[in-house]
Design a protein around this motif. Structure first.
Motif, PDB file in Angstrom:
ATOM      1  N   ALA A  41       0.457 -10.575  24.368  1.00  0.00           N
ATOM      2  CA  ALA A  41       0.544 -10.778  22.921  1.00  0.00           C
ATOM      3  C   ALA A  41      -0.757 -10.369  22.236  1.00  0.00           C
ATOM      4  N   ARG A  42      -1.905 -10.709  22.820  1.00  0.00           N
ATOM      5  CA  ARG A  42      -3.196 -10.307  22.235  1.00  0.00           C
ATOM      6  C   ARG A  42      -3.327  -8.781  22.224  1.00  0.00           C
ATOM      7  N   HIS A  43      -2.945  -8.162  23.323  1.00  0.00           N
ATOM      8  CA  HIS A  43      -3.042  -6.700  23.426  1.00  0.00           C
ATOM      9  C   HIS A  43      -2.125  -6.039  22.387  1.00  0.00           C
ATOM     10  N   ARG A  44      -0.904  -6.550  22.257  1.00  0.00           N
ATOM     11  CA  ARG A  44       0.045  -5.982  21.303  1.00  0.00           C
ATOM     12  C   ARG A  44      -0.435  -6.190  19.867  1.00  0.00           C
ATOM     13  N   ALA A  45      -1.049  -7.334  19.579  1.00  0.00           N
ATOM     14  CA  ALA A  45      -1.579  -7.592  18.241  1.00  0.00           C
ATOM     15  C   ALA A  45      -2.681  -6.595  17.900  1.00  0.00           C
ATOM     16  N   GLN A  46      -3.542  -6.281  18.859  1.00  0.00           N
ATOM     17  CA  GLN A  46      -4.595  -5.287  18.635  1.00  0.00           C
ATOM     18  C   GLN A  46      -3.994  -3.910  18.384  1.00  0.00           C
ATOM     19  N   GLU A  47      -2.936  -3.560  19.130  1.00  0.00           N
ATOM     20  CA  GLU A  47      -2.270  -2.270  18.922  1.00  0.00           C
ATOM     21  C   GLU A  47      -1.679  -2.182  17.524  1.00  0.00           C
ATOM     22  N   LEU A  48      -1.007  -3.247  17.100  1.00  0.00           N
ATOM     23  CA  LEU A  48      -0.393  -3.253  15.766  1.00  0.00           C
ATOM     24  C   LEU A  48      -1.437  -3.159  14.660  1.00  0.00           C
ATOM     25  N   LYS A  49      -2.550  -3.861  14.844  1.00  0.00           N
ATOM     26  CA  LYS A  49      -3.627  -3.804  13.855  1.00  0.00           C
ATOM     27  C   LYS A  49      -4.174  -2.381  13.747  1.00  0.00           C
ATOM     28  N   ALA A  50      -4.391  -1.722  14.875  1.00  0.00           N
ATOM     29  CA  ALA A  50      -4.888  -0.347  14.879  1.00  0.00           C
ATOM     30  C   ALA A  50      -3.882   0.594  14.215  1.00  0.00           C
ATOM     31  N   GLN A  51      -2.602   0.387  14.466  1.00  0.00           N
ATOM     32  CA  GLN A  51      -1.572   1.225  13.858  1.00  0.00           C
ATOM     33  C   GLN A  51      -1.513   1.015  12.345  1.00  0.00           C
ATOM     34  N   ARG A  52      -1.678  -0.238  11.883  1.00  0.00           N
ATOM     35  CA  ARG A  52      -1.693  -0.501  10.434  1.00  0.00           C
ATOM     36  C   ARG A  52      -2.877   0.185   9.772  1.00  0.00           C
ATOM     37  N   ILE A  53      -4.040   0.139  10.417  1.00  0.00           N
ATOM     38  CA  ILE A  53      -5.233   0.799   9.870  1.00  0.00           C
ATOM     39  C   ILE A  53      -5.022   2.296   9.817  1.00  0.00           C
ATOM     40  N   GLU A  54      -4.459   2.860  10.881  1.00  0.00           N
ATOM     41  CA  GLU A  54      -4.193   4.299  10.915  1.00  0.00           C
ATOM     42  C   GLU A  54      -3.209   4.699   9.815  1.00  0.00           C
ATOM     43  N   SER A  55      -2.166   3.909   9.620  1.00  0.00           N
ATOM     44  CA  SER A  55      -1.195   4.193   8.563  1.00  0.00           C
ATOM     45  C   SER A  55      -1.836   4.127   7.182  1.00  0.00           C
ATOM     46  N   ALA A  56      -2.675   3.121   6.963  1.00  0.00           N
ATOM     47  CA  ALA A  56      -3.362   2.995   5.671  1.00  0.00           C
ATOM     48  C   ALA A  56      -4.269   4.192   5.427  1.00  0.00           C
ATOM     49  N   ASN A  57      -4.955   4.664   6.474  1.00  0.00           N
ATOM     50  CA  ASN A  57      -5.827   5.836   6.331  1.00  0.00           C
ATOM     51  C   ASN A  57      -5.018   7.088   6.004  1.00  0.00           C
ATOM     52  N   ILE A  58      -3.873   7.255   6.640  1.00  0.00           N
ATOM     53  CA  ILE A  58      -3.023   8.417   6.367  1.00  0.00           C
ATOM     54  C   ILE A  58      -2.516   8.379   4.929  1.00  0.00           C
ATOM     55  N   ILE A  59      -2.084   7.211   4.490  1.00  0.00           N
ATOM     56  CA  ILE A  59      -1.586   7.082   3.110  1.00  0.00           C
ATOM     57  C   ILE A  59      -2.696   7.369   2.119  1.00  0.00           C
ATOM     58  N   ALA A  60      -3.896   6.832   2.352  1.00  0.00           N
ATOM     59  CA  ALA A  60      -5.020   7.060   1.446  1.00  0.00           C
ATOM     60  C   ALA A  60      -5.390   8.545   1.400  1.00  0.00           C
ATOM     61  N   GLU A  61      -5.363   9.202   2.553  1.00  0.00           N
ATOM     62  CA  GLU A  61      -5.691  10.627   2.605  1.00  0.00           C
ATOM     63  C   GLU A  61      -4.659  11.455   1.840  1.00  0.00           C
ATOM     64  N   ARG A  62      -3.391  11.125   1.997  1.00  0.00           N
ATOM     65  CA  ARG A  62      -2.339  11.863   1.277  1.00  0.00           C
ATOM     66  C   ARG A  62      -2.415  11.618  -0.223  1.00  0.00           C
ATOM     67  N   GLU A  63      -2.749  10.400  -0.622  1.00  0.00           N
ATOM     68  CA  GLU A  63      -2.914  10.115  -2.053  1.00  0.00           C
ATOM     69  C   GLU A  63      -4.091  10.892  -2.615  1.00  0.00           C
ATOM     70  N   ALA A  64      -5.179  10.986  -1.859  1.00  0.00           N
ATOM     71  CA  ALA A  64      -6.351  11.744  -2.319  1.00  0.00           C
ATOM     72  C   ALA A  64      -6.006  13.222  -2.449  1.00  0.00           C
TER      73      ALA A  64
END
Length: 86
Positions: A45-68
């Motif tokens: 569960a801890r490992h999966r939570a870290q994976e999900l957090k990293a994926q959310r950050i990556e998604s936010a970065n992609i969205i911010a880059e596309r908006e820019a």
């Protein structure tokens, strides 16, 4: 045609977590649901939570880059000063 029994049938023990089973990670016996003992389940569960957090950050970065990129491609807006704005 199948005939259903009128009396209540308890679910099988494997579906309620009452029968002992072995952990697929360490092979130790435990009682509960799933295929991992509580120690390995927590670790997973801890490992999966870290994976999900990293994926959310990556998604936010992609969205911010596309908006820019979209904002950079838009022409600058010209605002006309209205007589009532003065």
């Amino acid at each position: 045609m199948l005939r259903q029994s009128a009396r209540y049938q308890r679910p099988a023990p494997f579906s309620t977590g009452h029968s002992p089973r072995t952990c697929r990670a360490c092979g130790e016996s435990f009682t509960g649901l799933g295929t991992l003992c509580p120690i390995h389940l927590a670790e997973h569960a801890r490992h999966r939570a870290q994976e999900l957090k990293a994926q959310r950050i990556e998604s936010a970065n992609i969205i911010a880059e596309r908006e820019a990129q979209a904002n950079a491609q838009r022409p600058a807006r010209l605002e006309w000063q209205d007589e009532l704005d003065a």
